[in-house]
Write an enzyme that holds these catalytic residues in place. Sequence first.
Site, mmCIF file in Angstrom:
data_model
loop_
_atom_site.group_PDB
_atom_site.id
_atom_site.type_symbol
_atom_site.label_atom_id
_atom_site.label_comp_id
_atom_site.label_asym_id
_atom_site.label_seq_id
_atom_site.Cartn_x
_atom_site.Cartn_y
_atom_site.Cartn_z
ATOM 1 N N SER A 108 -17.339 2.814 -3.597
ATOM 2 C CA SER A 108 -17.745 2.864 -5.007
ATOM 3 C C SER A 108 -19.218 2.491 -5.055
ATOM 4 O O SER A 108 -19.738 1.850 -4.126
ATOM 5 C CB SER A 108 -16.925 1.830 -5.795
ATOM 6 O OG SER A 108 -17.503 1.593 -7.068
ATOM 7 N N TYR B 265 -12.912 -6.450 -7.007
ATOM 8 C CA TYR B 265 -13.070 -5.016 -6.734
ATOM 9 C C TYR B 265 -14.385 -4.759 -5.990
ATOM 10 O O TYR B 265 -14.426 -3.987 -5.024
ATOM 11 C CB TYR B 265 -13.027 -4.274 -8.074
ATOM 12 C CG TYR B 265 -13.185 -2.788 -7.972
ATOM 13 C CD1 TYR B 265 -12.154 -1.970 -7.519
ATOM 14 C CD2 TYR B 265 -14.376 -2.170 -8.364
ATOM 15 C CE1 TYR B 265 -12.306 -0.597 -7.451
ATOM 16 C CE2 TYR B 265 -14.531 -0.796 -8.302
ATOM 17 C CZ TYR B 265 -13.497 -0.014 -7.842
ATOM 18 O OH TYR B 265 -13.639 1.342 -7.770
HETATM 19 N N1 NAD Z 1 -12.985 6.050 -11.884
HETATM 20 C C1 NAD Z 1 -14.110 5.508 -11.503
HETATM 21 O O1 NAD Z 1 -15.044 5.345 -12.303
HETATM 22 C C2 NAD Z 1 -14.316 5.084 -10.065
HETATM 23 C C3 NAD Z 1 -15.602 4.628 -9.696
HETATM 24 C C4 NAD Z 1 -15.816 4.252 -8.366
HETATM 25 C C5 NAD Z 1 -14.785 4.319 -7.448
HETATM 26 N N2 NAD Z 1 -13.557 4.760 -7.849
HETATM 27 C C6 NAD Z 1 -12.517 4.799 -6.833
HETATM 28 O O2 NAD Z 1 -11.923 6.087 -6.815
HETATM 29 C C7 NAD Z 1 -10.536 5.982 -6.485
HETATM 30 C C8 NAD Z 1 -9.725 6.640 -7.578
HETATM 31 O O3 NAD Z 1 -10.047 6.041 -8.815
HETATM 32 P P1 NAD Z 1 -9.370 6.512 -10.176
HETATM 33 O O4 NAD Z 1 -10.256 6.033 -11.263
HETATM 34 O O5 NAD Z 1 -8.964 7.919 -10.084
HETATM 35 O O6 NAD Z 1 -8.072 5.567 -10.164
HETATM 36 P P2 NAD Z 1 -6.800 5.549 -11.126
HETATM 37 O O7 NAD Z 1 -6.537 4.108 -11.403
HETATM 38 O O8 NAD Z 1 -6.990 6.465 -12.283
HETATM 39 O O9 NAD Z 1 -5.691 6.119 -10.148
HETATM 40 C C9 NAD Z 1 -5.388 5.401 -8.998
HETATM 41 C C10 NAD Z 1 -4.093 5.900 -8.410
HETATM 42 O O10 NAD Z 1 -3.723 4.954 -7.389
HETATM 43 C C11 NAD Z 1 -2.362 4.621 -7.575
HETATM 44 N N3 NAD Z 1 -2.109 3.288 -7.061
HETATM 45 C C12 NAD Z 1 -2.511 2.104 -7.578
HETATM 46 N N4 NAD Z 1 -2.024 1.082 -6.851
HETATM 47 C C13 NAD Z 1 -1.304 1.640 -5.843
HETATM 48 C C14 NAD Z 1 -0.551 1.112 -4.769
HETATM 49 N N5 NAD Z 1 -0.414 -0.205 -4.583
HETATM 50 N N6 NAD Z 1 0.043 1.975 -3.918
HETATM 51 C C15 NAD Z 1 -0.060 3.315 -4.102
HETATM 52 N N7 NAD Z 1 -0.742 3.869 -5.109
HETATM 53 C C16 NAD Z 1 -1.360 3.042 -5.978
HETATM 54 C C17 NAD Z 1 -2.125 4.736 -9.072
HETATM 55 O O11 NAD Z 1 -0.745 4.890 -9.387
HETATM 56 C C18 NAD Z 1 -2.957 5.942 -9.429
HETATM 57 O O12 NAD Z 1 -2.228 7.146 -9.298
HETATM 58 C C19 NAD Z 1 -10.263 4.485 -6.328
HETATM 59 O O13 NAD Z 1 -10.370 4.123 -4.970
HETATM 60 C C20 NAD Z 1 -11.371 3.851 -7.135
HETATM 61 O O14 NAD Z 1 -11.651 2.545 -6.704
HETATM 62 C C21 NAD Z 1 -13.295 5.139 -9.135
#
Ligand code: NAD
Length: 252
Positions: free
Chosen positions: A140, A153
């Site tokens: 991230s 995080y």
């Molecule tokens: N959305 C953002 O702005 C952003 C920014 C930087 C990094 N990220 C990273 O991108 C990735 C995806 O982010 P997102 O926003 O799509 O996330 P989200 O929270 O919308 O979706 C995450 C998914 O992971 C699943 N999940 C959560 N805990 C779990 C567990 N213990 N076991 C299995 N599955 C699990 C959830 O059910 C969900 O389907 C993550 O690694 C996040 O840290 C996101």
Amino acid sequence: MEASLQGKVAVVTGGAKGIGAAVVRRLSNDGAQVIVADIDEKSGTELAGASARVSFVRCDVSDEKQILAVLDKVDSRFGRLDILVNDAAWQLNKPLLETTTEEFEQVMRINVTGSFIFLRESAKRMIAKGIPGAIVNFASTFAVVGSPGYLAYHASKGAIASMTRAAAIALQPHGIRVNAVAPGTVDTPGLHDGARDTGDERRGLESFLALQPLKRFGQPEEIANVVRFLVDEQASFVHGAVVMADGGYTIV
Ligand SMILES: NC(=O)c1ccc[n+]([C@@H]2O[C@H](COP(=O)([O-])OP(=O)(O)OC[C@H]3O[C@@H](n4cnc5c(N)ncnc54)[C@H](O)[C@@H]3O)[C@@H](O)[C@H]2O)c1
């Protein structure tokens, strides 16, 4: 032009929703068999129902036994694993002084230990079959900048960036490429959860938007495009990289 992924098998953790689901759609549309490993059965089953090339396995990445069960299932059903995308994460938005030890440990368990176990076990299986696989971890922008919230995080994503570099060196002799994508602020259910954690979702989202150089959030598909490149043979010289896909968030 990327090569077809026909004949390749991919596991996407956290693939039921958000960025992970966009990655699942992109890889499966391009020919790969994709296994979604997620705790969200409803969204995962719906996604799998939309494509014959997508299947869902319920898996909590904080539980090693469940991870091993997923990879055993992939092996018995497809006999190979070419691509691992470690997307699952808990985006807990809490400042340092309010974060409990239990919350910190659980964020690290899901985001870091879960990715580590999936990475190690997938690599073992790729090596055993001589498959020159590709692994993409999710870092991230918060791996490289600080913010008032998201303490645990931040720590977890810094660890992912560092683990990606070390794993790339460890797996280089086996022809397995390991990279990470570092998204900026992307419009997903996780982003809305983070805004809600501030106590007021609308104001939380406005405060996130105010920090965006492009005056908009990223879309999940814009991150899936980067993952697609990283798992492609076009990225054959990209190894141990943490690729920023953040609309300029970290350069201003
Ligand atoms: N959305 C953002 O702005 C952003 C920014 C930087 C990094 N990220 C990273 O991108 C990735 C995806 O982010 P997102 O926003 O799509 O996330 P989200 O929270 O919308 O979706 C995450 C998914 O992971 C699943 N999940 C959560 N805990 C779990 C567990 N213990 N076991 C299995 N599955 C699990 C959830 O059910 C969900 O389907 C993550 O690694 C996040 O840290 C996101």
